[in-house]
Design a protein around this motif. Structure first.
Motif, PDB file in Angstrom:
ATOM      1  N   HIS A   1       0.820  -1.218   0.000  1.00 34.47           N
ATOM      2  CA  HIS A   1       0.000   0.000   0.000  1.00 34.47           C
ATOM      3  C   HIS A   1       0.850   1.262   0.000  1.00 34.47           C
ATOM      4  O   HIS A   1       0.432   2.293  -0.543  1.00 34.47           O
ATOM      5  CB  HIS A   1      -0.957   0.002   1.195  1.00 34.47           C
ATOM      6  CG  HIS A   1      -0.288  -0.078   2.533  1.00 34.47           C
ATOM      7  ND1 HIS A   1       0.267  -1.243   3.019  1.00 34.47           N
ATOM      8  CD2 HIS A   1      -0.082   0.867   3.483  1.00 34.47           C
ATOM      9  CE1 HIS A   1       0.795  -1.014   4.206  1.00 34.47           C
ATOM     10  NE2 HIS A   1       0.605   0.254   4.507  1.00 34.47           N
ATOM     11  N   PHE A   2       2.066   1.199   0.605  1.00 32.97           N
ATOM     12  CA  PHE A   2       2.946   2.368   0.564  1.00 32.97           C
ATOM     13  C   PHE A   2       3.316   2.712  -0.878  1.00 32.97           C
ATOM     14  O   PHE A   2       3.314   3.880  -1.277  1.00 32.97           O
ATOM     15  CB  PHE A   2       4.230   2.102   1.369  1.00 32.97           C
ATOM     16  CG  PHE A   2       4.018   2.041   2.852  1.00 32.97           C
ATOM     17  CD1 PHE A   2       3.256   2.989   3.508  1.00 32.97           C
ATOM     18  CD2 PHE A   2       4.594   1.023   3.603  1.00 32.97           C
ATOM     19  CE1 PHE A   2       3.052   2.946   4.876  1.00 32.97           C
ATOM     20  CE2 PHE A   2       4.412   0.960   4.972  1.00 32.97           C
ATOM     21  CZ  PHE A   2       3.636   1.916   5.612  1.00 32.97           C
TER      22      PHE A   2
ATOM     23  N   ARG B   1       9.095   4.516   2.525  1.00 32.65           N
ATOM     24  CA  ARG B   1       8.418   3.503   3.337  1.00 32.65           C
ATOM     25  C   ARG B   1       8.312   2.185   2.574  1.00 32.65           C
ATOM     26  O   ARG B   1       8.446   1.101   3.161  1.00 32.65           O
ATOM     27  CB  ARG B   1       7.024   3.995   3.720  1.00 32.65           C
ATOM     28  CG  ARG B   1       6.981   5.168   4.680  1.00 32.65           C
ATOM     29  CD  ARG B   1       7.583   4.825   6.022  1.00 32.65           C
ATOM     30  NE  ARG B   1       7.266   5.833   7.028  1.00 32.65           N
ATOM     31  CZ  ARG B   1       7.938   6.003   8.163  1.00 32.65           C
ATOM     32  NH1 ARG B   1       8.981   5.230   8.424  1.00 32.65           N
ATOM     33  NH2 ARG B   1       7.578   6.925   9.024  1.00 32.65           N
ATOM     34  N   ALA B   2       8.052   2.266   1.271  1.00 31.70           N
ATOM     35  CA  ALA B   2       7.963   1.055   0.452  1.00 31.70           C
ATOM     36  C   ALA B   2       9.304   0.330   0.425  1.00 31.70           C
ATOM     37  O   ALA B   2       9.359  -0.902   0.510  1.00 31.70           O
ATOM     38  CB  ALA B   2       7.515   1.412  -0.969  1.00 31.70           C
TER      39      ALA B   2
ATOM     40  N   GLN C   1      11.486   0.420   2.777  1.00 33.71           N
ATOM     41  CA  GLN C   1      11.673  -0.173   4.091  1.00 33.71           C
ATOM     42  C   GLN C   1      10.814  -1.424   4.248  1.00 33.71           C
ATOM     43  O   GLN C   1      11.211  -2.384   4.905  1.00 33.71           O
ATOM     44  CB  GLN C   1      11.337   0.858   5.179  1.00 33.71           C
ATOM     45  CG  GLN C   1      12.333   2.013   5.239  1.00 33.71           C
ATOM     46  CD  GLN C   1      11.948   3.081   6.228  1.00 33.71           C
ATOM     47  OE1 GLN C   1      10.762   3.272   6.519  1.00 33.71           O
ATOM     48  NE2 GLN C   1      12.934   3.795   6.759  1.00 33.71           N
ATOM     49  N   GLN C   2       9.631  -1.409   3.620  1.00 35.87           N
ATOM     50  CA  GLN C   2       8.753  -2.578   3.677  1.00 35.87           C
ATOM     51  C   GLN C   2       9.348  -3.758   2.909  1.00 35.87           C
ATOM     52  O   GLN C   2       9.259  -4.908   3.344  1.00 35.87           O
ATOM     53  CB  GLN C   2       7.379  -2.210   3.110  1.00 35.87           C
ATOM     54  CG  GLN C   2       6.357  -3.344   3.199  1.00 35.87           C
ATOM     55  CD  GLN C   2       5.012  -2.934   2.630  1.00 35.87           C
ATOM     56  OE1 GLN C   2       4.894  -1.951   1.892  1.00 35.87           O
ATOM     57  NE2 GLN C   2       3.979  -3.686   2.974  1.00 35.87           N
ATOM     58  N   PHE C   3       9.941  -3.461   1.737  1.00 37.62           N
ATOM     59  CA  PHE C   3      10.574  -4.501   0.924  1.00 37.62           C
ATOM     60  C   PHE C   3      12.098  -4.333   0.992  1.00 37.62           C
ATOM     61  O   PHE C   3      12.763  -4.220  -0.024  1.00 37.62           O
ATOM     62  CB  PHE C   3      10.093  -4.409  -0.523  1.00 37.62           C
ATOM     63  CG  PHE C   3       8.621  -4.666  -0.693  1.00 37.62           C
ATOM     64  CD1 PHE C   3       8.125  -5.960  -0.758  1.00 37.62           C
ATOM     65  CD2 PHE C   3       7.724  -3.612  -0.790  1.00 37.62           C
ATOM     66  CE1 PHE C   3       6.777  -6.209  -0.918  1.00 37.62           C
ATOM     67  CE2 PHE C   3       6.375  -3.847  -0.947  1.00 37.62           C
ATOM     68  CZ  PHE C   3       5.886  -5.149  -1.000  1.00 37.62           C
ATOM     69  N   GLN C   4      12.612  -4.339   2.205  1.00 38.31           N
ATOM     70  CA  GLN C   4      14.022  -4.013   2.432  1.00 38.31           C
ATOM     71  C   GLN C   4      14.970  -4.936   1.683  1.00 38.31           C
ATOM     72  O   GLN C   4      16.025  -4.508   1.211  1.00 38.31           O
ATOM     73  CB  GLN C   4      14.318  -4.062   3.935  1.00 38.31           C
ATOM     74  CG  GLN C   4      15.684  -3.510   4.307  1.00 38.31           C
ATOM     75  CD  GLN C   4      15.822  -3.358   5.809  1.00 38.31           C
ATOM     76  OE1 GLN C   4      14.927  -3.691   6.567  1.00 38.31           O
ATOM     77  NE2 GLN C   4      16.961  -2.853   6.245  1.00 38.31           N
TER      78      GLN C   4
END
Length: 294
Positions: A2-3, A227-228, A230-233
């Motif tokens: 969603h980010f 943020r995206a 960081q979500q898919f680091q």
């Protein structure tokens, strides 16, 4: 995911705003200059960057400087490229900058290369090429020679590809990215405002109002893009490819149905390829159980 979706929506909204701004006599450079102080204020209000231990962020000075120069420079080079080469070639250069961060994801960020990612990236590049294809594209109106035009297009490709890589590096800093982003916005504001002052620009109200809106959208775009990451680091290529595909696909749809721009058969096929690429990149990991690993 969603980010990434929110970031794509904000990015396309910026493009729509700039397209409408040109029709309204807005000076794009002025709007961009106003946008950075607004983005800095949004960052301060929503993320509350902590500079109490400011000495801890001195190691990020290269990112500060690179993004502080790269963000406004990207807008300036983009404008010059549009003058010299036209919208179609400039847009192609901007979107094909995807190549740089994709390579960086595997070379510098240590991402593992899997079967579904290879298929997804291949489909993504095919989708970008077909989405950006135009029959009998209009020539640029600029008077620059071949090397001047090629130079500006290369500048767009390099600026936007490098900026994507820097944002990924910023995302790796965790909570430190808020102060980093704050300094970046302030530095970008100083540099582009100084550039306009040297050119003795005459400010107008419409450009300032457009800049206020642009600043909010730009901040949201960058925030959720980070943020995206960081979500898919562990999978930066997903964010790099997903962002570019999402933006160009949504922009193509809006251009067709809202601004009545014509698309050809290859452009329509590109939308299908883009959807397939996104599926392989984000949801095709099950393929690795029966396709040979790389």
């Amino acid at each position: 995911m969603h980010f990434l979706i929110i970031s794509i929506l904000c990015s396309v909204s910026v493009s729509v705003l700039l397209k409408l701004a040109r029709r309204s006599g807005v000076n794009i450079a002025q709007a961009v200059a106003v946008n950075y102080p607004v983005a800095a204020l949004c960052n301060w209000f929503f993320l509350r960057p902590d500079f109490a231990n400011w000495h801890m962020y001195t190691s990020h000075w290269i990112i500060f400087l690179a993004l502080g120069i790269g963000l406004p420079l990207g807008f300036i080079v983009l404008g010059r490229a549009i003058e010299q080469a036209g919208m179609v070639k400039t847009d192609a250069a901007q979107r094909l900058s995807l190549f740089l961060p994709i390579v960086a994801a595997f070379v510098f960020f240590g991402e593992n290369l899997s079967s579904n990612k290879i298929i997804g990236i291949a489909l993504a590049l095919m989708a970008l090429l077909t989405l950006l294809y135009r029959q009998n594209p209009a020539k640029g109106k600029g008077q620059g020679g071949f090397f001047s035009t090629a130079g500006y297009l290369f500048g767009v490709w390099l600026c936007y590809g490098t900026t994507d890589i820097l944002f990924k590096q910023m995302a790796k800093s965790g909570t430190a990215f808020a102060p980093t982003l704050q300094v970046t916005f302030i530095l970008a504001a100083i540099l582009i405002t100084g550039y306009l002052c040297l050119r003795r620009t005459v400010w107008n109200a419409a450009s300032i109002l457009a800049g206020l809106l642009l600043g909010g959208l730009n901040f949201a775009n960058i925030l959720f893009y980070i943020r995206a990451h960081q979500q898919f680091q562990q999978d930066p290529s997903l964010v790099f490819a997903g962002m570019n595909l999402g933006v160009i696909t949504l922009a193509t749809i809006i251009g067709t149905f809202v601004f009545k721009e014509k698309i050809n058969g290859l452009n329509a096929a590109g939308i299908v390829l883009a959807i397939a690429a996104i599926w392989f990149l984000f949801y095709g990991s099950s393929l690795n159980s029966w396709l040979p690993g790389i």
